[in-house]
Design a protein around this motif. Structure first.
Motif, PDB file in Angstrom:
ATOM      1  N   ASP A  27     -43.043 -37.369 -24.671  1.00 51.52           N
ATOM      2  CA  ASP A  27     -42.070 -37.372 -25.759  1.00 51.52           C
ATOM      3  C   ASP A  27     -42.361 -36.239 -26.738  1.00 51.52           C
ATOM      4  OD1 ASP A  27     -41.182 -40.841 -26.384  1.00 51.52           O
ATOM      5  OD2 ASP A  27     -40.980 -39.575 -24.621  1.00 51.52           O
ATOM      6  N   PRO A  28     -41.318 -35.599 -27.295  1.00 45.85           N
ATOM      7  CA  PRO A  28     -41.542 -34.565 -28.307  1.00 45.85           C
ATOM      8  C   PRO A  28     -42.077 -35.181 -29.585  1.00 45.85           C
ATOM      9  CG  PRO A  28     -39.217 -35.106 -28.159  1.00 45.85           C
ATOM     10  CD  PRO A  28     -39.899 -35.824 -27.024  1.00 45.85           C
ATOM     11  N   LYS A  29     -42.763 -34.380 -30.378  1.00 50.64           N
ATOM     12  CA  LYS A  29     -43.296 -34.871 -31.645  1.00 50.64           C
ATOM     13  C   LYS A  29     -42.152 -35.226 -32.578  1.00 50.64           C
ATOM     14  CE  LYS A  29     -47.765 -32.531 -31.993  1.00 50.64           C
ATOM     15  NZ  LYS A  29     -48.548 -33.695 -32.358  1.00 50.64           N
ATOM     16  N   TYR A  32     -42.507 -35.745 -38.421  1.00 51.05           N
ATOM     17  CA  TYR A  32     -43.207 -36.476 -39.476  1.00 51.05           C
ATOM     18  C   TYR A  32     -44.698 -36.311 -39.286  1.00 51.05           C
ATOM     19  CZ  TYR A  32     -45.240 -40.223 -42.145  1.00 51.05           C
ATOM     20  OH  TYR A  32     -46.030 -40.927 -42.998  1.00 51.05           O
ATOM     21  N   ARG A  33     -45.413 -36.136 -40.379  1.00 53.78           N
ATOM     22  CA  ARG A  33     -46.863 -36.025 -40.300  1.00 53.78           C
ATOM     23  C   ARG A  33     -47.508 -36.781 -41.444  1.00 53.78           C
ATOM     24  NH1 ARG A  33     -46.226 -35.439 -36.104  1.00 53.78           N
ATOM     25  NH2 ARG A  33     -46.792 -33.829 -34.601  1.00 53.78           N
ATOM     26  N   TYR A  34     -48.739 -37.180 -41.204  1.00 51.73           N
ATOM     27  CA  TYR A  34     -49.500 -37.827 -42.252  1.00 51.73           C
ATOM     28  C   TYR A  34     -49.760 -36.837 -43.378  1.00 51.73           C
ATOM     29  CZ  TYR A  34     -50.334 -41.562 -38.920  1.00 51.73           C
ATOM     30  OH  TYR A  34     -50.166 -42.583 -38.035  1.00 51.73           O
ATOM     31  N   LEU A 125     -50.135 -41.701 -33.913  1.00 48.81           N
ATOM     32  CA  LEU A 125     -49.437 -42.960 -33.694  1.00 48.81           C
ATOM     33  C   LEU A 125     -47.946 -42.764 -33.432  1.00 48.81           C
ATOM     34  CD1 LEU A 125     -50.181 -45.946 -33.601  1.00 48.81           C
ATOM     35  CD2 LEU A 125     -49.648 -46.105 -36.036  1.00 48.81           C
ATOM     36  N   LEU A 126     -47.428 -41.606 -33.815  1.00 45.65           N
ATOM     37  CA  LEU A 126     -46.011 -41.339 -33.603  1.00 45.65           C
ATOM     38  C   LEU A 126     -45.722 -40.594 -32.313  1.00 45.65           C
ATOM     39  CD1 LEU A 126     -44.936 -40.467 -37.236  1.00 45.65           C
ATOM     40  CD2 LEU A 126     -44.855 -42.645 -36.028  1.00 45.65           C
ATOM     41  N   GLU A 127     -46.760 -40.283 -31.558  1.00 43.47           N
ATOM     42  CA  GLU A 127     -46.576 -39.680 -30.243  1.00 43.47           C
ATOM     43  C   GLU A 127     -46.356 -40.805 -29.236  1.00 43.47           C
ATOM     44  OE1 GLU A 127     -46.404 -36.743 -28.895  1.00 43.47           O
ATOM     45  OE2 GLU A 127     -47.198 -35.274 -30.281  1.00 43.47           O
ATOM     46  N   PRO A 150     -43.102 -44.416 -42.218  1.00 46.21           N
ATOM     47  CA  PRO A 150     -41.802 -44.853 -42.732  1.00 46.21           C
ATOM     48  C   PRO A 150     -41.448 -46.227 -42.189  1.00 46.21           C
ATOM     49  CG  PRO A 150     -41.695 -42.597 -41.912  1.00 46.21           C
ATOM     50  CD  PRO A 150     -43.025 -43.144 -41.499  1.00 46.21           C
ATOM     51  N   ASP A 151     -40.771 -46.984 -43.010  1.00 42.14           N
ATOM     52  CA  ASP A 151     -40.419 -48.347 -42.638  1.00 42.14           C
ATOM     53  C   ASP A 151     -39.683 -48.405 -41.302  1.00 42.14           C
ATOM     54  OD1 ASP A 151     -40.072 -51.245 -43.567  1.00 42.14           O
ATOM     55  OD2 ASP A 151     -38.008 -50.661 -43.169  1.00 42.14           O
ATOM     56  N   THR A 152     -38.780 -47.455 -41.071  1.00 41.66           N
ATOM     57  CA  THR A 152     -37.957 -47.489 -39.864  1.00 41.66           C
ATOM     58  C   THR A 152     -38.748 -47.207 -38.597  1.00 41.66           C
ATOM     59  OG1 THR A 152     -37.384 -45.172 -40.293  1.00 41.66           O
ATOM     60  CG2 THR A 152     -35.835 -46.853 -41.063  1.00 41.66           C
ATOM     61  N   MET A 153     -39.942 -46.624 -38.716  1.00 42.34           N
ATOM     62  CA  MET A 153     -40.727 -46.264 -37.537  1.00 42.34           C
ATOM     63  C   MET A 153     -41.610 -47.408 -37.031  1.00 42.34           C
ATOM     64  SD  MET A 153     -41.895 -42.337 -38.251  1.00 42.34           S
ATOM     65  CE  MET A 153     -40.682 -41.022 -38.349  1.00 42.34           C
ATOM     66  N   TRP A 154     -41.914 -48.365 -37.909  1.00 42.26           N
ATOM     67  CA  TRP A 154     -42.867 -49.397 -37.518  1.00 42.26           C
ATOM     68  C   TRP A 154     -42.366 -50.275 -36.378  1.00 42.26           C
ATOM     69  CZ3 TRP A 154     -47.690 -49.585 -37.461  1.00 42.26           C
ATOM     70  CH2 TRP A 154     -48.485 -49.091 -38.507  1.00 42.26           C
ATOM     71  N   ASP A 155     -41.072 -50.520 -36.323  1.00 42.99           N
ATOM     72  CA  ASP A 155     -40.556 -51.372 -35.252  1.00 42.99           C
ATOM     73  C   ASP A 155     -40.816 -50.750 -33.886  1.00 42.99           C
ATOM     74  OD1 ASP A 155     -39.718 -53.292 -37.025  1.00 42.99           O
ATOM     75  OD2 ASP A 155     -37.659 -52.548 -37.146  1.00 42.99           O
TER      76      ASP A 155
END
Length: 321
Positions: A27-29, A32-34, A125-127, A150-155
């Protein structure tokens, strides 16, 4: 409380275990970054928080896995492990189970002195998908992470964690409630300032939608249990209170330059508010509130495992998994 060196892994044969679990993400990055790498103050604050929460929760974890961890072969993942305090300690307590700590900041990960059954690696964690096969881990532990995405990413992340959990495996999420209790004006001011720099998300922070709500919405997770504890802030709260007072003092130290440079507060006013904070928490008995939520992934249909233990009074205690 100072942290001079962080412990780290002796990979040994345990690297073979990781090689079996590893896979490349295609998957592409995500865009968003920390916020950035951990500072020395960040690491020391993590150690202080780890020590205080261990006392407050009367142990390192609440998931009902102690006997399984002792029996060995349990595969554990620590999400956002930082300098690996929880992971390294758990690996030392349970030497024949396996512990993996992941963090986006490779510079904070331990580099020496860790138990042989602990392994650390840099993982974003987003990869997604994460670099592990389906059904890899028996236990996933997450602490103080909900406001880092972001809230929308946790799901999406939670669904991915469910993918890499074994059927019958446990997930445990530990977080502080958003508000301080019985805080005076100075403590409230400092708390508001920390929120301007602590939340690094482009939309609403995940703390507005706590873990119990998220876990309740996952049909694969069952048997949710929530444990609560109050942690004093101040010398009145003895060891735990002293640790959390130091935790807040280091929060000020970490962010003071940014607050002053962006004119959120003057240097003189910040010094005054910090001094007042130390008085207020003792007068008001200020405290924080934390929770640990534990749930199990359904679908396990294997054999029942029973442990029979006899205590010092010859009383039989049976644990069934």
């Amino acid at each position: 409380m100072m942290v001079n060196t962080a412990p780290s892994p002796n990979n040994g044969g345990f690297s073979n275990f990781l090689k079996m679990k590893w896979r490349n993400s295609k998957d592409p990055k995500l865009n968003y970054r920390y916020k950035g790498p951990n500072t020395a103050d960040d690491i020391e604050r993590d150690w202080i928080r780890h020590s205080a929460l261990k006392l407050a929760f009367e142990g390192d974890f609440k998931a009902p896995l102690k006997r399984m961890l002792q029996a060995g072969g349990v595969e554990v993942l620590d999400i956002g492990c930082g300098a690996g305090f929880w992971t390294t300690e758990m690996a030392g307590h349970f030497p024949i189970s396996y512990f993996t700590g992941i963090d986006i900041d490779k510079n904070v990960l331990p580099t020496n002195g860790s138990p042989k059954n602990a392994f650390y690696q840099q993982v974003d964690l987003l990869e997604l998908p994460l670099p592990y096969e389906d059904g890899t881990f028996d236990y996933i532990f997450i602490r103080s992470m909900i406001d880092t995405l972001p809230d929308t990413m946790w799901d999406d992340v939670l669904k991915e964690l469910l993918r890499i959990m074994k059927k019958g495996g446990y997930i445990e999420c530990v977080e502080a409630y958003d508000n301080l209790f019985d805080a005076g004006p100075a403590m409230t001011k400092i708390s508001q300032l920390t929120k301007t720099t602590a939340t690094v998300t482009p939309d609403s922070p995940g703390a507005d939608n706590p873990w119990p709500n998220r876990i309740a919405n996952q049909s694969q997770l069952v048997g949710m249990q929530i444990y609560h504890t109050h942690t004093p802030v101040g010398l009145y709260g003895e060891t735990v209170g002293s640790l959390f007072l130091e935790y807040w003092e280091r929060a000020v130290r970490r962010d003071r330059r940014e607050w002053i440079s962006t004119k959120l507060i003057t240097e003189e006013e910040l010094e005054r508010q910090t001094d007042l904070l130390k008085e207020e928490v003792e007068q008001n008995n200020t405290y924080m509130s934390w929770y640990s939520v534990v749930a199990r992934k359904k679908g396990y249909s294997g054999p029942t495992i029973q442990f029979d233990d006899v205590d010092d009074f010859d009383t039989l205690h049976t644990t069934i998994y």
